[in-house]
Design a protein around this motif. Structure first.
Motif, short mmCIF file in Angstrom:
data_model
loop_
_atom_site.label_atom_id
_atom_site.label_comp_id
_atom_site.label_asym_id
_atom_site.label_seq_id
_atom_site.Cartn_x
_atom_site.Cartn_y
_atom_site.Cartn_z
N CYS A 16 -3.52 4.24 3.48
CA CYS A 16 -3.93 2.84 3.45
C CYS A 16 -4.82 2.56 2.24
CB CYS A 16 -4.67 2.50 4.74
SG CYS A 16 -5.37 0.85 4.78
N VAL A 17 -4.62 1.40 1.62
CA VAL A 17 -5.41 1.03 0.45
C VAL A 17 -6.90 0.93 0.79
CG1 VAL A 17 -5.13 -1.48 0.65
CG2 VAL A 17 -5.44 -0.44 -1.60
N ALA A 18 -7.26 0.42 1.96
CA ALA A 18 -8.67 0.29 2.33
C ALA A 18 -9.32 1.66 2.54
CB ALA A 18 -8.81 -0.56 3.60
N LYS A 34 -11.95 -4.18 0.50
CA LYS A 34 -12.54 -3.73 1.75
C LYS A 34 -12.39 -2.22 1.88
CE LYS A 34 -10.32 -4.12 5.69
NZ LYS A 34 -9.63 -4.61 6.86
N TYR A 35 -13.41 -1.57 2.40
CA TYR A 35 -13.36 -0.14 2.70
C TYR A 35 -13.11 0.06 4.19
CZ TYR A 35 -15.55 1.47 -1.74
OH TYR A 35 -15.84 1.78 -3.04
N CYS A 36 -12.42 1.15 4.52
CA CYS A 36 -12.19 1.49 5.92
C CYS A 36 -12.08 3.00 6.05
CB CYS A 36 -10.90 0.83 6.42
SG CYS A 36 -10.52 1.20 8.15
N PRO A 37 -12.75 3.60 7.03
CA PRO A 37 -12.64 5.05 7.23
C PRO A 37 -11.46 5.45 8.11
CG PRO A 37 -14.30 4.17 8.68
CD PRO A 37 -13.81 3.02 7.84
N GLY A 38 -10.69 4.48 8.62
CA GLY A 38 -9.59 4.76 9.54
C GLY A 38 -9.97 4.35 10.95
N CYS A 39 -8.99 4.12 11.78
CA CYS A 39 -9.25 3.63 13.15
C CYS A 39 -10.07 4.61 13.98
CB CYS A 39 -7.93 3.35 13.87
SG CYS A 39 -7.02 1.95 13.21
N ILE A 122 -0.29 9.02 -2.26
CA ILE A 122 -0.17 7.69 -2.85
C ILE A 122 -0.47 6.67 -1.75
CG2 ILE A 122 1.49 8.38 -4.62
CD1 ILE A 122 3.66 6.97 -2.93
N CYS A 123 -0.69 5.45 -2.15
CA CYS A 123 -1.02 4.37 -1.23
C CYS A 123 0.27 3.73 -0.72
CB CYS A 123 -1.88 3.34 -1.94
SG CYS A 123 -2.24 1.90 -0.95
N CYS A 124 0.41 3.61 0.60
CA CYS A 124 1.62 3.00 1.15
C CYS A 124 1.68 1.51 0.85
CB CYS A 124 1.72 3.25 2.65
SG CYS A 124 0.54 2.34 3.66
N HIS A 125 0.56 0.88 0.62
CA HIS A 125 0.55 -0.57 0.42
C HIS A 125 0.99 -1.00 -0.98
CE1 HIS A 125 -2.18 -0.33 3.99
NE2 HIS A 125 -1.24 -1.19 4.37
N GLY A 127 2.24 1.75 -3.45
CA GLY A 127 3.04 2.81 -4.07
C GLY A 127 2.36 3.52 -5.22
N LEU A 128 1.07 3.29 -5.38
CA LEU A 128 0.33 3.88 -6.49
C LEU A 128 -0.58 5.02 -6.02
CD1 LEU A 128 -0.85 0.60 -8.25
CD2 LEU A 128 1.08 2.05 -8.90
N CYS A 129 -0.81 5.95 -6.92
CA CYS A 129 -1.84 6.96 -6.70
C CYS A 129 -3.14 6.35 -7.24
CB CYS A 129 -1.51 8.24 -7.46
SG CYS A 129 -2.85 9.46 -7.42
N LEU A 130 -4.13 6.24 -6.39
CA LEU A 130 -5.38 5.62 -6.82
C LEU A 130 -6.26 6.57 -7.63
CD1 LEU A 130 -6.30 3.22 -3.89
CD2 LEU A 130 -4.80 2.89 -5.85
N GLN A 131 -5.73 7.73 -7.96
CA GLN A 131 -6.36 8.63 -8.91
C GLN A 131 -5.68 8.52 -10.28
OE1 GLN A 131 -9.08 11.30 -8.17
NE2 GLN A 131 -9.25 9.30 -7.20
#
Length: 150
Positions: A16-18, A34-39, A122-125, A127-131
């Motif tokens: 997830c992008v967050a 927005k940041y999110c640590p996961g559900c 990679i990010c599912c939202h 398709g990019l690697c945020l690194q």
């Protein structure tokens, strides 16, 4: 990938992008997301389904596939949106978990979603690697998947 990052609805929060924005602390690099640590780490049952499902809300099931109504109408709608826009299926994830177990699912996800350059997810939202692909995202904040990908 970690077991506690698989949400009850089948979302792999590590994609997830967050979650990735938080993981890589990208606000420091000028991304205001927005940041999110996961559900599960956040203490929530499921961002997507928890508010409409009593079993999830009350912690009576860990995964939606444990419900007699699986897949419910709401999960089908969520799944359709994610298959169409984000190249992932929560229902397929849940069926794979149910059939093969958590270890096999995590191994498969790690391979499927690995960046070809660095190996990070990679990010599912988008398709990019945020690194590796931050410049692409910087140039187009609404970037979403090349059609040829996945």
């Amino acid at each position: 990938m970690e077991e506690n990052l698989i949400a009850p609805c089948g979302m792999n929060c590590s994609l997830c992008v967050a979650y990735q924005m938080k993981k890589y602390d990208l606000k420091k690099q000028g991304f205001n997301r927005k940041y999110c640590p996961g559900c599960i780490p956040r203490g929530e049952n499921c961002t997507h389904m928890g508010d409409s499902c009593e079993l999830l809300k009350n912690g009576q099931v860990r995964f939606c596939y444990e419900c007699r109504d699986f897949p419910c109408k709401r999960l089908k709608g969520l799944d359709k949106r994610y298959r169409t826009k984000y190249h992932m299926s929560m229902i397929e994830n849940l069926k794979a978990l149910q059939k093969n177990g958590m270890a096999a699912f995590l191994k498969s996800e790690t391979k499927r979603w690995a960046c070809p350059k660095c190996g990070e997810p990679i990010c599912c939202h988008n398709g990019l690697c945020l690194q590796c692909d931050l410049e692409t995202l910087r140039k187009n904040k609404r970037y979403r998947w090349n059609e040829e990908e996945r």
